[in-house]
Write a protein that holds these residues in place. Structure first.
Motif, short mmCIF file in Angstrom:
data_model
loop_
_atom_site.label_atom_id
_atom_site.label_comp_id
_atom_site.label_asym_id
_atom_site.label_seq_id
_atom_site.Cartn_x
_atom_site.Cartn_y
_atom_site.Cartn_z
N ALA A 36 0.84 -1.20 0.00
CA ALA A 36 0.00 0.00 0.00
C ALA A 36 0.87 1.25 0.00
O ALA A 36 0.55 2.24 -0.68
CB ALA A 36 -0.93 -0.01 1.21
N GLU A 39 2.08 1.75 -3.49
CA GLU A 39 1.00 2.29 -4.33
C GLU A 39 0.79 3.78 -4.05
O GLU A 39 0.54 4.57 -4.98
CB GLU A 39 -0.30 1.52 -4.10
CG GLU A 39 -0.27 0.10 -4.59
CD GLU A 39 -0.23 -0.04 -6.11
OE1 GLU A 39 -0.50 0.95 -6.82
OE2 GLU A 39 0.09 -1.15 -6.58
N LEU A 40 0.90 4.19 -2.80
CA LEU A 40 0.73 5.60 -2.47
C LEU A 40 1.87 6.44 -3.05
O LEU A 40 1.64 7.57 -3.50
CB LEU A 40 0.65 5.80 -0.96
CG LEU A 40 -0.68 5.43 -0.32
CD1 LEU A 40 -0.59 5.51 1.20
CD2 LEU A 40 -1.79 6.33 -0.82
N ARG A 45 -4.04 5.96 -5.40
CA ARG A 45 -4.77 5.93 -4.13
C ARG A 45 -5.82 4.83 -4.09
O ARG A 45 -6.08 4.25 -3.04
CB ARG A 45 -5.41 7.28 -3.86
CG ARG A 45 -4.39 8.36 -3.55
CD ARG A 45 -5.05 9.64 -3.20
NE ARG A 45 -5.75 10.12 -4.40
CZ ARG A 45 -6.49 11.20 -4.44
NH1 ARG A 45 -6.64 11.93 -3.37
NH2 ARG A 45 -7.10 11.56 -5.55
N ALA A 48 -4.02 1.55 -3.35
CA ALA A 48 -3.51 1.62 -1.98
C ALA A 48 -4.64 1.36 -0.99
O ALA A 48 -4.48 0.62 -0.03
CB ALA A 48 -2.87 2.98 -1.72
#
Length: 80
Positions: A36, A39-40, A45, A48
């Protein structure tokens, strides 16, 4: 066509003997939150949030829900 009547909730059942070791459960949760974070950092978003939700679901099942005792039982007790 008989497979159409399967319960979809079984896809999310985490009660599996492979997941009993504490280190493995903690590793899976750490991988989810780590992914996550990745991904951020790339600006995604939505993904994430999806991976955080999966990690929080694992925390709930492994440590907070009423099913958490499944993961702490010794296999010998299950056979009795």
């Amino acid at each position: 066509m008989a497979d159409d009547k399967r319960d979809w909730r079984k896809n999310f059942d985490l009660k599996h003997p492979m997941l009993k070791p504490l280190w493995l459960r903690l590793l899976l949760i750490a991988v989810c939150f780590g992914w996550a974070a990745v991904e951020l950092t790339i600006g995604s978003r939505f993904w994430a949030g999806a991976v955080i939700a999966a990690g929080l679901y694992m925390v709930w099942v492994f440590f907070l829900s009423s099913d958490r005792h499944y993961f702490t039982r010794i296999d010998d007790e299950e056979e009795k």
